[in-house]
Design an enzyme around this catalytic site. Structure first.
Site, PDB file in Angstrom:
ATOM      1  N   ARG A   2     -14.363  12.896   7.559  1.00 49.15           N
ATOM      2  CA  ARG A   2     -13.076  13.558   7.856  1.00 49.15           C
ATOM      3  C   ARG A   2     -12.689  14.507   6.741  1.00 49.15           C
ATOM      4  NH1 ARG A   2      -9.456   8.804   7.985  1.00 49.15           N
ATOM      5  NH2 ARG A   2      -7.792  10.321   8.218  1.00 49.15           N
ATOM      6  N   HIS A  51       0.857  -1.183   0.000  1.00 48.79           N
ATOM      7  CA  HIS A  51       0.000   0.000   0.000  1.00 48.79           C
ATOM      8  C   HIS A  51       0.892   1.231   0.000  1.00 48.79           C
ATOM      9  CE1 HIS A  51      -3.389   2.635   0.823  1.00 48.79           C
ATOM     10  NE2 HIS A  51      -2.555   3.294   1.599  1.00 48.79           N
ATOM     11  N   ASP A  55     -15.089   2.742   7.801  1.00 45.40           N
ATOM     12  CA  ASP A  55     -14.040   3.645   7.299  1.00 45.40           C
ATOM     13  C   ASP A  55     -14.545   4.478   6.138  1.00 45.40           C
ATOM     14  OD1 ASP A  55     -11.281   4.659   6.993  1.00 45.40           O
ATOM     15  OD2 ASP A  55     -11.530   3.721   5.041  1.00 45.40           O
ATOM     16  N   SER A  76      -7.426   3.834   9.301  1.00 44.90           N
ATOM     17  CA  SER A  76      -8.201   3.800   8.057  1.00 44.90           C
ATOM     18  C   SER A  76      -7.526   2.883   7.036  1.00 44.90           C
ATOM     19  CB  SER A  76      -8.309   5.238   7.524  1.00 44.90           C
ATOM     20  OG  SER A  76      -8.726   5.270   6.194  1.00 44.90           O
ATOM     21  N   LYS A  78      -8.657  -1.455   6.092  1.00 48.32           N
ATOM     22  CA  LYS A  78      -8.971  -1.956   4.747  1.00 48.32           C
ATOM     23  C   LYS A  78      -8.000  -3.062   4.345  1.00 48.32           C
ATOM     24  CE  LYS A  78      -9.073   2.333   3.514  1.00 48.32           C
ATOM     25  NZ  LYS A  78      -9.250   3.713   3.121  1.00 48.32           N
TER      26      LYS A  78
END
Ligand code: URA
Length: 425
Positions: free
Chosen positions: A168, A82, A161, A183, A187
């Site tokens: 947010r 990621h 989320d 967050s 995921k």
């Protein structure tokens, strides 16, 4: 439980109890805690932080709000990467096929771009026919056939989320390290990968502008991973200048295909290989083939072609090309000492490569090709950047974003970060 008690506890600097966290995340997802109450709690978290126990529990509660994917039917270990997002960051495109060609399965749930950073799905959608949305069985099928799949996360994955991130975004509470870390990790853990490598970007084009902030985010995410039994490693990498030469959608796909064909810019190859080795090691595949060899011998390209075809794309189809171009030339002869990632990212966004609101379309052909990188010698009047847009009225505002982003000096030293700044495990 009462939302006001939970808000007051965090407002006054206390730690939330596991029961408070479980309740508030679940009640918010169900709509029993109002948006304004969660907005207030998010602001209290941004101001007062959360400790390691709270962050782990918050992440767990967000995972439990939805489904958790399971790849145990596969005969090879899963591993994923990621990136916290940057300018010209197309690494997933060559990386997932290269790692799959070395023996791992790569289930990569990706996102779309928002603001000046690009999104992997927008880039891949420039390939004619390619589909981002797959059902879970289809995902498993592509993973079995190709070894890697890149697709959109379904709505069933961490719905808490999804709702909280949207809130947010409009309440000035994105920039909280515990909220960003939980967050991202909720995921990735719900995605069911067996190992995870985080590419935490640092610099003007990244979320985290300083090494200290990036390190704190990386350490928080690595801790969440280990608290959930997920082997997690993070690299802190440079985002003070764009990655590679291409910034946009189709232009980034074309550059990725060059890397898969054994060529391409050296920074893209270096980062792809470094992240690939980490992904294989984290998956326990220590004796696997090297990702550098998979790029050189064509096996990564074979995976890419199978993966694109399995999702309806034609890997041989010509990519979209923008209608208009504009050259930015070197203002002087000397060394390019600065090519600012943020300026280039905003310019590409204004050319149409990115979107201002989630529902906006992107232009697949829009973007920028950089003909020189910091440290290169340039000659006055030579092309430095080529800008692409479907509509020439976009050029003036893109050029404004580049004001001050480019610097050529006759004997200036280049103040660039190393590509790989640190490793956190
Ligand atoms: N990306 C995410 O998925 N969540 C954040 O909070 C920030 C970036």
């Amino acid at each position: 439980m009462d939302a006001i008690d939970v808000i007051r506890a965090k407002r006054d600097g206390g730690a939330l109890t596991p029961a408070q966290i479980d309740w508030v995340v679940d009640a918010y997802t169900r709509g029993a805690v109002a948006e304004e109450q969660m907005a207030s709690l998010a602001m209290a978290i941004l101001l007062n932080g959360m400790d390691r126990v709270e962050v782990a529990r918050w992440t767990e509660a967000m995972i439990r709000s939805g489904e958790r994917m399971d790849w145990s039917a596969l005969d090879r270990p899963t591993t994923d990467k990621h990136s916290t997002g940057g300018v010209g960051d197309k690494i997933t495109l060559p990386l997932a096929p290269a790692v799959a060609a070395c023996g791992a399965a790569v289930p990569q749930l990706s996102g779309r771009g928002l603001g000046h950073t690009g999104g992997t799905l927008d880039k891949l959608e420039s390939i004619p026919g390619w589909r981002a949305s797959l059902g879970n069985d289809e995902m498993l099928g592509v993973l079995r056939d190709a070894g890697a799949v890149i697709c959109a996360a379904g709505t069933g994955l961490a719905p808490a989320d999804r709702k909280l991130y949207a809130l947010r975004d409009v309440t000035g509470t994105v920039e909280s390290i515990p909220l960003i870390a939980s967050s991202i990790m909720s995921k990735k853990i719900a995605e069911g990968t067996g190992a995870l490598v985080l590419d935490v970007k640092v610099g003007s084009g990244a979320f985290m502008k300083t090494v200290a902030n990036a390190r704190e985010l990386a350490e928080t995410m690595v801790a969440i991973g280990s608290d959930h039994g997920l082997r997690t490693v993070a690299l802190l990498t440079a985002m003070d200048r764009p990655l590679g030469n291409a910034v946009g959608n189709a232009v980034e796909v074309a550059e990725s295909v060059e890397v898969l064909a054994g060529g391409g810019p050296s920074d893209i190859v270096e980062l792809t290989v470094a992240l690939g080795r980490e992904m294989l090691q984290a998956a326990g595949l220590t004796a696997a083939k090297d990702p550098a060899d998979a790029l050189r011998d064509g096996s990564a390209m074979d995976v890419w072609r199978r993966m694109i075809t399995a999702q309806g794309g034609d890997p041989d189809a010509p990519l979209p090309v923008a209608r208009e171009t504009h050259e930015v030339t070197a203002p002087a002869t000397g060394v390019l000492t600065r090519l600012d990632a943020y300026g280039v990212g905003v310019a590409a966004w204004r050319l149409g490569a990115g979107r201002a609101r989630k529902e906006d379309p992107v232009s697949f052909g829009a973007g920028i090709i950089c003909h020189a990188k910091p440290g290169d010698k340039v000659t006055a009047g030579e092309p430095l950047l080529t800008l692409f847009a479907d509509d020439e009225t976009r050029f003036p505002r893109a050029l404004e974003a580049l004001d001050g982003a480019v610097e050529v000096t006759d004997r200036g030293t280049v103040d660039a970060q190393p590509l790989i700044i640190d490793r956190i495990a």
